[in-house]
Enzyme design. Structure first.
Site, PDB file in Angstrom:
ATOM      1  N   HIS A 140       0.846  -1.200   0.000  1.00  0.00           N
ATOM      2  CA  HIS A 140       0.000   0.000   0.000  1.00  0.00           C
ATOM      3  C   HIS A 140       0.875   1.241   0.000  1.00  0.00           C
ATOM      4  CE1 HIS A 140       0.638  -1.475   4.096  1.00  0.00           C
ATOM      5  NE2 HIS A 140       0.689  -0.208   4.492  1.00  0.00           N
ATOM      6  N   HIS A 142       0.934   5.035   1.201  1.00  0.00           N
ATOM      7  CA  HIS A 142       0.308   6.061   2.049  1.00  0.00           C
ATOM      8  C   HIS A 142       0.416   7.381   1.296  1.00  0.00           C
ATOM      9  CE1 HIS A 142       0.377   3.907   6.052  1.00  0.00           C
ATOM     10  NE2 HIS A 142       1.340   3.231   5.449  1.00  0.00           N
TER      11      HIS A 142
HETATM   12  P1  AMP Z   1       1.625   0.127   7.419  1.00  0.00           P
HETATM   13  O1  AMP Z   1       1.937   0.257   8.865  1.00  0.00           O
HETATM   14  O2  AMP Z   1       2.520   0.909   6.514  1.00  0.00           O
HETATM   15  O3  AMP Z   1       1.528  -1.330   7.030  1.00  0.00           O
HETATM   16  O4  AMP Z   1       0.208   0.795   7.208  1.00  0.00           O
HETATM   17  C1  AMP Z   1      -0.998   0.141   7.418  1.00  0.00           C
HETATM   18  C2  AMP Z   1      -2.032   1.212   7.521  1.00  0.00           C
HETATM   19  O5  AMP Z   1      -3.301   0.610   7.395  1.00  0.00           O
HETATM   20  C3  AMP Z   1      -2.019   1.971   8.847  1.00  0.00           C
HETATM   21  O6  AMP Z   1      -1.786   3.358   8.617  1.00  0.00           O
HETATM   22  C4  AMP Z   1      -3.409   1.697   9.410  1.00  0.00           C
HETATM   23  O7  AMP Z   1      -3.936   2.800  10.090  1.00  0.00           O
HETATM   24  C5  AMP Z   1      -4.199   1.352   8.176  1.00  0.00           C
HETATM   25  N1  AMP Z   1      -5.367   0.519   8.404  1.00  0.00           N
HETATM   26  C6  AMP Z   1      -5.428  -0.644   9.092  1.00  0.00           C
HETATM   27  N2  AMP Z   1      -6.688  -1.123   9.085  1.00  0.00           N
HETATM   28  C7  AMP Z   1      -7.424  -0.255   8.363  1.00  0.00           C
HETATM   29  C8  AMP Z   1      -8.805  -0.193   7.978  1.00  0.00           C
HETATM   30  N3  AMP Z   1      -9.686  -1.122   8.371  1.00  0.00           N
HETATM   31  N4  AMP Z   1      -9.222   0.870   7.253  1.00  0.00           N
HETATM   32  C9  AMP Z   1      -8.350   1.825   6.865  1.00  0.00           C
HETATM   33  N5  AMP Z   1      -7.042   1.809   7.176  1.00  0.00           N
HETATM   34  C10 AMP Z   1      -6.583   0.794   7.919  1.00  0.00           C
END
Ligand code: AMP
Length: 154
Positions: A140, A142
């Protein structure tokens, strides 16, 4: 690279990664993460793609989905993900075959950023693996903006 550079700096703001203090810890963490990353099991993002769980979706096409981060780090914070993970649990798993989807994700990130009012600028971040503080093993991007960002990141 000395082990201390892998650890979250004490006193830094924001979400902490597990502190890592020795080479053995680094190897253990990486082995665990590689095992987890290679399991190819579904993540929470698969449930968002299949609409099993709700998300604030702001863009969708055949290849990718963009939705608001549940824990925003700025006034605007959304994620861009490939709908088909195809081994892209993390950016460092990318192969030649992923070039098109990677380009699509990056192109979409900037297009949606502009749509969301981030014409003055924004930041695109990909956290990769344990040292990169990745928590969801489905690639993903950001996209963060809506306030003046600083550098370096934590
Ligand atoms: P990372 O730590 O780079 O793997 O980022 C994962 C991101 O996914 C974090 O910023 C979380 O806040 C986000 N996240 C996790 N669950 C959800 C969800 N159900 N809806 C939207 N964002 C999410």
């Amino acid at each position: 690279m000395p082990p201390s550079e892998f650890a979250s700096p004490a006193g830094s703001a924001g979400r902490r990664c597990a502190p890592i203090h020795s080479i053995a810890d680094i190897i253990r963490a990486r082995t665990t993460e590689f095992r987890l990353a290679d399991q190819e099991g579904p993540t929470i993002f698969d449930k968002i793609i299949s609409k099993e769980i709700p998300a604030a979706i702001i863009y969708e096409d055949d290849t990718c989905l963009a939705f608001k981060d549940i824990s925003p780090q700025a006034p605007t914070h959304f994620l861009v993900i490939p709908k088909a993970r195809q081994g892209l649990t993390r950016l460092s798993k990318a192969t030649e075959e992923h070039k098109a989807v990677l380009g699509h994700l990056l192109y979409t990130a900037q297009a949606v950023a502009k749509e969301q009012g981030l014409g003055d600028g924004f930041r695109v971040v990909v956290n990769d693996g344990p040292a990169g503080c990745q928590s969801v093993y489905h690639l993903h991007l950001h996209v963060i903006g809506g306030r003046q960002l600083t550098w370096p990141p934590g």
